[in-house]
Design a protein around this motif. Sequence first.
Motif, PDB file in Angstrom:
ATOM      1  N   ARG A  18      50.454  25.578  33.458  1.00  0.00           N
ATOM      2  CA  ARG A  18      49.244  26.041  34.147  1.00  0.00           C
ATOM      3  C   ARG A  18      49.539  27.280  34.991  1.00  0.00           C
ATOM      4  NH1 ARG A  18      47.575  20.496  34.115  1.00  0.00           N
ATOM      5  NH2 ARG A  18      48.880  19.999  35.906  1.00  0.00           N
ATOM      6  N   SER A  19      50.684  27.269  35.671  1.00  0.00           N
ATOM      7  CA  SER A  19      51.077  28.435  36.462  1.00  0.00           C
ATOM      8  C   SER A  19      51.266  29.650  35.561  1.00  0.00           C
ATOM      9  CB  SER A  19      52.373  28.120  37.223  1.00  0.00           C
ATOM     10  OG  SER A  19      52.812  29.224  37.974  1.00  0.00           O
ATOM     11  N   MET A  20      51.824  29.429  34.373  1.00  0.00           N
ATOM     12  CA  MET A  20      52.023  30.520  33.423  1.00  0.00           C
ATOM     13  C   MET A  20      50.690  31.059  32.906  1.00  0.00           C
ATOM     14  SD  MET A  20      53.659  30.353  29.604  1.00  0.00           S
ATOM     15  CE  MET A  20      52.148  29.489  29.099  1.00  0.00           C
ATOM     16  N   PHE A  21      49.778  30.172  32.513  1.00  0.00           N
ATOM     17  CA  PHE A  21      48.485  30.620  31.990  1.00  0.00           C
ATOM     18  C   PHE A  21      47.693  31.384  33.060  1.00  0.00           C
ATOM     19  CE2 PHE A  21      48.853  26.883  28.947  1.00  0.00           C
ATOM     20  CZ  PHE A  21      49.144  27.686  27.848  1.00  0.00           C
ATOM     21  N   HIS A  22      47.829  30.960  34.317  1.00  0.00           N
ATOM     22  CA  HIS A  22      47.156  31.671  35.402  1.00  0.00           C
ATOM     23  C   HIS A  22      47.773  33.060  35.587  1.00  0.00           C
ATOM     24  CE1 HIS A  22      44.890  32.443  38.985  1.00  0.00           C
ATOM     25  NE2 HIS A  22      45.967  32.450  39.759  1.00  0.00           N
ATOM     26  N   ALA A  23      49.102  33.144  35.524  1.00  0.00           N
ATOM     27  CA  ALA A  23      49.764  34.441  35.649  1.00  0.00           C
ATOM     28  C   ALA A  23      49.363  35.366  34.504  1.00  0.00           C
ATOM     29  CB  ALA A  23      51.280  34.250  35.671  1.00  0.00           C
ATOM     30  N   ARG A  24      49.248  34.820  33.300  1.00  0.00           N
ATOM     31  CA  ARG A  24      48.806  35.621  32.159  1.00  0.00           C
ATOM     32  C   ARG A  24      47.400  36.165  32.380  1.00  0.00           C
ATOM     33  NH1 ARG A  24      50.302  32.255  26.738  1.00  0.00           N
ATOM     34  NH2 ARG A  24      48.088  32.732  26.443  1.00  0.00           N
ATOM     35  N   LYS A  25      46.523  35.367  32.968  1.00  0.00           N
ATOM     36  CA  LYS A  25      45.166  35.846  33.247  1.00  0.00           C
ATOM     37  C   LYS A  25      45.201  37.006  34.234  1.00  0.00           C
ATOM     38  CE  LYS A  25      40.903  35.661  35.324  1.00  0.00           C
ATOM     39  NZ  LYS A  25      40.481  36.133  36.649  1.00  0.00           N
ATOM     40  N   ARG A  26      46.016  36.903  35.280  1.00  0.00           N
ATOM     41  CA  ARG A  26      46.087  37.946  36.289  1.00  0.00           C
ATOM     42  C   ARG A  26      46.682  39.244  35.727  1.00  0.00           C
ATOM     43  NH1 ARG A  26      49.214  37.350  40.630  1.00  0.00           N
ATOM     44  NH2 ARG A  26      47.814  38.611  41.897  1.00  0.00           N
ATOM     45  N   VAL A  27      47.587  39.134  34.761  1.00  0.00           N
ATOM     46  CA  VAL A  27      48.206  40.325  34.173  1.00  0.00           C
ATOM     47  C   VAL A  27      47.348  40.903  33.053  1.00  0.00           C
ATOM     48  CG1 VAL A  27      50.179  41.159  32.831  1.00  0.00           C
ATOM     49  CG2 VAL A  27      50.555  39.703  34.826  1.00  0.00           C
ATOM     50  N   PHE A  28      47.055  40.093  32.034  1.00  0.00           N
ATOM     51  CA  PHE A  28      46.447  40.638  30.820  1.00  0.00           C
ATOM     52  C   PHE A  28      44.937  40.849  30.940  1.00  0.00           C
ATOM     53  CE2 PHE A  28      50.229  38.266  29.172  1.00  0.00           C
ATOM     54  CZ  PHE A  28      50.984  39.391  28.884  1.00  0.00           C
ATOM     55  N   ASP A  30      42.983  40.601  34.322  1.00  0.00           N
ATOM     56  CA  ASP A  30      42.632  41.284  35.565  1.00  0.00           C
ATOM     57  C   ASP A  30      43.242  42.677  35.662  1.00  0.00           C
ATOM     58  OD1 ASP A  30      41.380  38.913  36.147  1.00  0.00           O
ATOM     59  OD2 ASP A  30      42.878  38.219  37.587  1.00  0.00           O
ATOM     60  N   LEU A  31      44.514  42.810  35.268  1.00  0.00           N
ATOM     61  CA  LEU A  31      45.207  44.092  35.418  1.00  0.00           C
ATOM     62  C   LEU A  31      45.030  44.996  34.198  1.00  0.00           C
ATOM     63  CD1 LEU A  31      47.150  45.927  37.026  1.00  0.00           C
ATOM     64  CD2 LEU A  31      49.052  44.709  35.918  1.00  0.00           C
ATOM     65  N   LEU A  32      45.330  44.475  33.016  1.00  0.00           N
ATOM     66  CA  LEU A  32      45.331  45.296  31.811  1.00  0.00           C
ATOM     67  C   LEU A  32      43.981  45.331  31.099  1.00  0.00           C
ATOM     68  CD1 LEU A  32      48.831  44.330  30.355  1.00  0.00           C
ATOM     69  CD2 LEU A  32      48.223  46.288  31.797  1.00  0.00           C
ATOM     70  N   LYS A  33      43.058  44.472  31.530  1.00  0.00           N
ATOM     71  CA  LYS A  33      41.681  44.475  31.006  1.00  0.00           C
ATOM     72  C   LYS A  33      41.612  44.141  29.514  1.00  0.00           C
ATOM     73  CE  LYS A  33      40.451  45.813  35.096  1.00  0.00           C
ATOM     74  NZ  LYS A  33      39.895  44.811  36.062  1.00  0.00           N
ATOM     75  N   TRP A  34      42.504  43.253  29.050  1.00  0.00           N
ATOM     76  CA  TRP A  34      42.428  42.823  27.661  1.00  0.00           C
ATOM     77  C   TRP A  34      41.168  41.990  27.449  1.00  0.00           C
ATOM     78  CZ3 TRP A  34      47.795  40.806  25.585  1.00  0.00           C
ATOM     79  CH2 TRP A  34      48.722  41.855  25.641  1.00  0.00           C
ATOM     80  N   ASP A  35      40.582  42.127  26.286  1.00  0.00           N
ATOM     81  CA  ASP A  35      39.412  41.328  25.911  1.00  0.00           C
ATOM     82  C   ASP A  35      39.895  40.072  25.192  1.00  0.00           C
ATOM     83  OD1 ASP A  35      36.908  40.365  25.321  1.00  0.00           O
ATOM     84  OD2 ASP A  35      36.524  41.793  23.700  1.00  0.00           O
ATOM     85  N   ARG A 103      52.840  37.706  24.476  1.00  0.00           N
ATOM     86  CA  ARG A 103      52.531  37.424  25.890  1.00  0.00           C
ATOM     87  C   ARG A 103      53.757  37.503  26.793  1.00  0.00           C
ATOM     88  NH1 ARG A 103      48.132  37.873  23.558  1.00  0.00           N
ATOM     89  NH2 ARG A 103      46.238  36.733  24.208  1.00  0.00           N
ATOM     90  N   PHE A 104      54.540  38.572  26.632  1.00  0.00           N
ATOM     91  CA  PHE A 104      55.660  38.825  27.544  1.00  0.00           C
ATOM     92  C   PHE A 104      55.054  39.199  28.888  1.00  0.00           C
ATOM     93  CE2 PHE A 104      59.140  40.931  29.561  1.00  0.00           C
ATOM     94  CZ  PHE A 104      60.301  40.460  28.967  1.00  0.00           C
ATOM     95  N   CYS A 105      55.258  38.351  29.890  1.00  0.00           N
ATOM     96  CA  CYS A 105      54.498  38.449  31.141  1.00  0.00           C
ATOM     97  C   CYS A 105      55.423  38.397  32.345  1.00  0.00           C
ATOM     98  CB  CYS A 105      53.482  37.306  31.189  1.00  0.00           C
ATOM     99  SG  CYS A 105      52.491  37.238  32.701  1.00  0.00           S
ATOM    100  N   LEU A 106      55.343  39.402  33.198  1.00  0.00           N
ATOM    101  CA  LEU A 106      56.028  39.409  34.489  1.00  0.00           C
ATOM    102  C   LEU A 106      54.992  39.200  35.582  1.00  0.00           C
ATOM    103  CD1 LEU A 106      58.433  42.462  34.007  1.00  0.00           C
ATOM    104  CD2 LEU A 106      58.903  40.034  33.580  1.00  0.00           C
ATOM    105  N   ASP A 107      55.240  38.262  36.475  1.00  0.00           N
ATOM    106  CA  ASP A 107      54.257  37.900  37.479  1.00  0.00           C
ATOM    107  C   ASP A 107      53.912  39.074  38.385  1.00  0.00           C
ATOM    108  OD1 ASP A 107      53.076  36.412  39.942  1.00  0.00           O
ATOM    109  OD2 ASP A 107      53.338  34.853  38.430  1.00  0.00           O
ATOM    110  N   ARG A 108      52.626  39.240  38.692  1.00  0.00           N
ATOM    111  CA  ARG A 108      52.159  40.371  39.491  1.00  0.00           C
ATOM    112  C   ARG A 108      52.660  40.329  40.929  1.00  0.00           C
ATOM    113  NH1 ARG A 108      45.903  41.786  38.922  1.00  0.00           N
ATOM    114  NH2 ARG A 108      46.642  43.499  40.252  1.00  0.00           N
TER     115      ARG A 108
END
Length: 210
Positions: A18-28, A30-35, A103-108
């Motif tokens: 859950r923490s990972m999926f939330h971080a992915r939302k904030r990166v991809f 909120d930040l990168l504006k992926w659809d 989904r290579f993701c570094l936390d914001r």
Amino acid sequence: MLHVLNHAGASREAEILRSMFHARKRVFVDLLKWDVPVLGDLYEVDQFDDAHATYVVLTDEDGEHMASARLLPTTRTHILDGLFPDLCEGDIPRGPQIREITRFCLDRRLVARQRRAVRNQLVTALAEIALGQGITTYTGVADIGWCQQILAMGWRCTPLGLPHLDGRKMIAALAIHIDDETPKRLQDAGVYAMPTVVRDVSLPGDLSHA
């Protein structure tokens, strides 16, 4: 702390996911504006987040997400063949020893110094997991800037086709080849940094498992 997880884990592992999926939302999103799909306005979860996905997750001591990547089997539908097949000029690489990195993701919340250190640990873990589990190739789709960063890390890579314009950015598909020389290549590039605490991971060498 390094974890390798899937959706069938215990409650503690579910919290990490859950923490990972939330971080992915904030990166991809909120930040990168992926659809891409968002679950409950909190979690970035798509059609590939199923029982076949494997998650490589780095957390802090409290279990909070620091970095992660998703590995998909290529013996079934994945991002390259399902969404971007035109990026491959030849056959799409498939097989039991080939995984797709997504989904290579570094936390914001990480500062620049932390981002580099955590990125290096995640890259190193991906290399060692491949060696430990008999994975010979990672495939992936990335924008040109990220492709250049991947090459600079020391990976031995092969482009799978010419870059294509996707919206406002150029993207390309590539294959990352894994062999016994991979750790040395990462070391020579100043990237190799194995996490000190490892859980539930098949890795070669003398590692301390918590």
